[in-house]
Motif scaffolding. Structure first.
Motif, PDB file in Angstrom:
ATOM      1  N   GLU A  24       0.825  -1.206   0.000  1.00  0.00           N
ATOM      2  CA  GLU A  24       0.000   0.000   0.000  1.00  0.00           C
ATOM      3  C   GLU A  24       0.860   1.258   0.000  1.00  0.00           C
ATOM      4  N   GLU A  25       0.277   2.335  -0.527  1.00  0.00           N
ATOM      5  CA  GLU A  25       0.891   3.648  -0.432  1.00  0.00           C
ATOM      6  C   GLU A  25      -0.018   4.504   0.436  1.00  0.00           C
ATOM      7  N   LEU A  26       0.573   5.212   1.397  1.00  0.00           N
ATOM      8  CA  LEU A  26      -0.187   6.039   2.323  1.00  0.00           C
ATOM      9  C   LEU A  26       0.335   7.464   2.284  1.00  0.00           C
ATOM     10  N   VAL A  27      -0.562   8.418   2.532  1.00  0.00           N
ATOM     11  CA  VAL A  27      -0.176   9.827   2.590  1.00  0.00           C
ATOM     12  C   VAL A  27      -0.339  10.301   4.023  1.00  0.00           C
ATOM     13  N   ILE A  28       0.700  10.957   4.553  1.00  0.00           N
ATOM     14  CA  ILE A  28       0.648  11.531   5.893  1.00  0.00           C
ATOM     15  C   ILE A  28       0.265  13.001   5.729  1.00  0.00           C
ATOM     16  N   VAL A  35       1.672  16.003   3.446  1.00  0.00           N
ATOM     17  CA  VAL A  35       3.060  16.453   3.613  1.00  0.00           C
ATOM     18  C   VAL A  35       4.081  15.360   3.302  1.00  0.00           C
ATOM     19  N   ALA A  36       3.668  14.101   3.317  1.00  0.00           N
ATOM     20  CA  ALA A  36       4.613  13.016   3.048  1.00  0.00           C
ATOM     21  C   ALA A  36       3.859  11.808   2.517  1.00  0.00           C
ATOM     22  N   ARG A  37       4.598  10.950   1.851  1.00  0.00           N
ATOM     23  CA  ARG A  37       4.007   9.733   1.312  1.00  0.00           C
ATOM     24  C   ARG A  37       4.838   8.549   1.766  1.00  0.00           C
ATOM     25  N   MET A  38       4.185   7.516   2.273  1.00  0.00           N
ATOM     26  CA  MET A  38       4.866   6.264   2.635  1.00  0.00           C
ATOM     27  C   MET A  38       4.646   5.284   1.489  1.00  0.00           C
ATOM     28  N   VAL A  39       5.730   4.830   0.912  1.00  0.00           N
ATOM     29  CA  VAL A  39       5.643   3.890  -0.206  1.00  0.00           C
ATOM     30  C   VAL A  39       6.581   2.720   0.053  1.00  0.00           C
ATOM     31  N   PRO A  40       6.265   1.555  -0.501  1.00  0.00           N
ATOM     32  CA  PRO A  40       7.177   0.413  -0.330  1.00  0.00           C
ATOM     33  C   PRO A  40       8.523   0.708  -0.992  1.00  0.00           C
ATOM     34  N   LEU A  41       9.581   0.282  -0.354  1.00  0.00           N
ATOM     35  CA  LEU A  41      10.921   0.442  -0.887  1.00  0.00           C
ATOM     36  C   LEU A  41      11.169  -0.650  -1.914  1.00  0.00           C
ATOM     37  N   GLU A  42      11.657  -0.253  -3.076  1.00  0.00           N
ATOM     38  CA  GLU A  42      11.968  -1.237  -4.108  1.00  0.00           C
ATOM     39  C   GLU A  42      13.389  -1.717  -3.896  1.00  0.00           C
ATOM     40  N   VAL A  43      13.526  -2.948  -3.446  1.00  0.00           N
ATOM     41  CA  VAL A  43      14.840  -3.509  -3.151  1.00  0.00           C
ATOM     42  C   VAL A  43      15.146  -4.588  -4.183  1.00  0.00           C
ATOM     43  N   ASP A  44      16.314  -4.481  -4.774  1.00  0.00           N
ATOM     44  CA  ASP A  44      16.760  -5.480  -5.743  1.00  0.00           C
ATOM     45  C   ASP A  44      17.495  -6.574  -4.986  1.00  0.00           C
ATOM     46  N   ILE A  45      16.780  -7.664  -4.658  1.00  0.00           N
ATOM     47  CA  ILE A  45      17.399  -8.722  -3.859  1.00  0.00           C
ATOM     48  C   ILE A  45      18.347  -9.593  -4.676  1.00  0.00           C
ATOM     49  N   ALA A  46      18.364  -9.399  -5.997  1.00  0.00           N
ATOM     50  CA  ALA A  46      19.257 -10.188  -6.837  1.00  0.00           C
ATOM     51  C   ALA A  46      20.619  -9.505  -6.992  1.00  0.00           C
ATOM     52  N   ARG A  47      20.875  -8.497  -6.171  1.00  0.00           N
ATOM     53  CA  ARG A  47      22.127  -7.752  -6.247  1.00  0.00           C
ATOM     54  C   ARG A  47      23.301  -8.670  -5.922  1.00  0.00           C
ATOM     55  N   PRO A  48      24.333  -8.634  -6.758  1.00  0.00           N
ATOM     56  CA  PRO A  48      25.504  -9.463  -6.468  1.00  0.00           C
ATOM     57  C   PRO A  48      26.252  -8.949  -5.240  1.00  0.00           C
ATOM     58  N   LEU A  49      26.922  -9.845  -4.580  1.00  0.00           N
ATOM     59  CA  LEU A  49      27.701  -9.494  -3.404  1.00  0.00           C
ATOM     60  C   LEU A  49      28.905  -8.656  -3.816  1.00  0.00           C
ATOM     61  N   GLY A  50      29.209  -7.648  -3.071  1.00  0.00           N
ATOM     62  CA  GLY A  50      30.357  -6.812  -3.373  1.00  0.00           C
ATOM     63  C   GLY A  50      29.983  -5.640  -4.255  1.00  0.00           C
ATOM     64  N   PHE A  51      30.943  -4.759  -4.490  1.00  0.00           N
ATOM     65  CA  PHE A  51      30.635  -3.572  -5.267  1.00  0.00           C
ATOM     66  C   PHE A  51      31.632  -3.316  -6.387  1.00  0.00           C
ATOM     67  N   VAL A  52      32.693  -4.111  -6.477  1.00  0.00           N
ATOM     68  CA  VAL A  52      33.689  -3.910  -7.511  1.00  0.00           C
ATOM     69  C   VAL A  52      33.948  -5.237  -8.211  1.00  0.00           C
ATOM     70  N   ASP A  53      33.931  -5.174  -9.523  1.00  0.00           N
ATOM     71  CA  ASP A  53      34.257  -6.366 -10.296  1.00  0.00           C
ATOM     72  C   ASP A  53      35.731  -6.264 -10.677  1.00  0.00           C
ATOM     73  N   TYR A  54      36.584  -6.875  -9.873  1.00  0.00           N
ATOM     74  CA  TYR A  54      38.026  -6.752 -10.077  1.00  0.00           C
ATOM     75  C   TYR A  54      38.681  -8.091  -9.799  1.00  0.00           C
ATOM     76  N   THR A  55      39.595  -8.468 -10.646  1.00  0.00           N
ATOM     77  CA  THR A  55      40.352  -9.702 -10.466  1.00  0.00           C
ATOM     78  C   THR A  55      41.807  -9.326 -10.199  1.00  0.00           C
ATOM     79  N   LEU A  56      42.371  -9.889  -9.156  1.00  0.00           N
ATOM     80  CA  LEU A  56      43.764  -9.606  -8.827  1.00  0.00           C
ATOM     81  C   LEU A  56      44.685 -10.223  -9.882  1.00  0.00           C
ATOM     82  N   PRO A  57      45.716  -9.469 -10.290  1.00  0.00           N
ATOM     83  CA  PRO A  57      46.679 -10.054 -11.230  1.00  0.00           C
ATOM     84  C   PRO A  57      47.491 -11.132 -10.514  1.00  0.00           C
ATOM     85  N   ASP A  58      48.003 -12.088 -11.265  1.00  0.00           N
ATOM     86  CA  ASP A  58      48.809 -13.165 -10.683  1.00  0.00           C
ATOM     87  C   ASP A  58      50.036 -12.621  -9.948  1.00  0.00           C
ATOM     88  N   SER A  59      50.563 -11.480 -10.406  1.00  0.00           N
ATOM     89  CA  SER A  59      51.761 -10.908  -9.774  1.00  0.00           C
ATOM     90  C   SER A  59      51.485 -10.425  -8.353  1.00  0.00           C
TER      91      SER A  59
END
Length: 76
Positions: A24-28, A35-59
């Motif tokens: 539901e969406e509600l208005v306060i 003056v305000a609206r309460m709405v459900p938060l859209e959460v992407d639960i399929a988000r991959p873990l971590g925030f950087v796609d980086y592979t360490l070099p062998d060196s």
């Protein structure tokens, strides 16, 4: 959308939060004016873990040169 006055929103916040979680969406309103609206938060639960796609070099795993090790060991 249902209008909820501030006093009722404070008194029944947990109940209103459950309604919003259910989609539901509600208005306060203060003094009948929205003056305000309460709405459900859209959460992407399929988000991959971590925030950087980086592979360490062998060196990265190579041994450090003696001068570098000396700097770490001496605290410089």
């Amino acid at each position: 959308m249902e209008n909820i006055n501030v006093h009722d929103a404070k008194t029944n916040f947990s109940r209103l939060l459950r309604r919003v979680e259910a989609g539901e969406e509600l208005v306060i309103a203060r003094g009948g004016k929205p003056v305000a609206r309460m709405v459900p938060l859209e959460v992407d639960i399929a988000r991959p873990l971590g925030f950087v796609d980086y592979t360490l070099p062998d060196s990265f795993f190579d041994e450090l040169p003696d001068e570098e090790l000396g700097a770490w060991n001496s605290g410089e």
